[in-house]
Design a protein around this motif. Structure first.
Motif, PDB file in Angstrom:
ATOM      1  N   UNK A 165       0.807  -0.960   0.137  1.00  0.00           N
ATOM      2  CA  UNK A 165       0.077  -0.051  -0.001  1.00  0.00           C
ATOM      3  C   UNK A 165       0.929   1.186   0.042  1.00  0.00           C
ATOM      4  N   UNK A 166       0.758   2.322  -0.819  1.00  0.00           N
ATOM      5  CA  UNK A 166       1.424   3.234  -1.334  1.00  0.00           C
ATOM      6  C   UNK A 166       0.439   4.714  -1.232  1.00  0.00           C
ATOM      7  N   UNK A 167       1.198   5.701  -1.166  1.00  0.00           N
ATOM      8  CA  UNK A 167       0.313   6.957  -1.077  1.00  0.00           C
ATOM      9  C   UNK A 167      -0.899   6.793  -0.120  1.00  0.00           C
ATOM     10  N   UNK A 168      -0.730   6.366   0.943  1.00  0.00           N
ATOM     11  CA  UNK A 168      -1.797   6.095   1.892  1.00  0.00           C
ATOM     12  C   UNK A 168      -2.574   7.244   2.319  1.00  0.00           C
ATOM     13  N   UNK A 169      -3.886   7.099   2.205  1.00  0.00           N
ATOM     14  CA  UNK A 169      -4.784   8.237   2.676  1.00  0.00           C
ATOM     15  C   UNK A 169      -5.689   8.045   3.957  1.00  0.00           C
TER      16      UNK A 169
END
Length: 126
Positions: A84-88
């Motif tokens: 999981x990248x660029x988590x919000x």
């Protein structure tokens, strides 16, 4: 009986990354047909995040995570990952992995899964 266990959850800042793992014990997942990641946020229903259909090699992603999350399996097929990248902040939820030996109607459908992990908490917050 196969048991699934997730790991890798935690607290991360927005924009950060985590890798979730789903390991099997009590058996092997090598012959299982479908593998999925689902999540449930407080007050919301469980939703599909991503899945792999081993029978045709296809992968599916929810629109909300496409381009940011990547699902994969190790070579032995006994561990499933969710990078999981660029988590919000809206990714905050309990994440569950699931697997089933039968393909059913599709790997994105939660009712097709007979084996589930206990879940791991992912919190995205500054």
């Amino acid at each position: 009986q196969v048991q699934l266990m997730e790991s890798g959850g935690g607290l991360v800042q927005p924009g950060g990354s985590l890798r979730l793992s789903c390991a099997a014990s009590g058996g092997t997942l090598g012959h299982y047909a479908i593998f999925g990641w689902f999540r449930q946020a407080p007050g919301k229903e469980r939703e599909a995040v991503s899945c792999i259909d081993r029978t045709d090699g296809s992968t599916l992603y929810a629109d909300s995570v496409r381009g940011r999350f990547t699902i994969s399996r190790d070579n032995a097929g006994n561990t499933v990952y969710l990078q999981m990248s660029s988590l919000k902040p809206e990714d905050t939820a309990i994440y569950y992995c699931a697997a089933d030996p039968l393909e059913g109607y599709g790997c994105i459908l939660d009712f097709e899964y007979g084996y589930w992990g206990q879940g791991t908490q992912v919190t995205v917050s500054a």
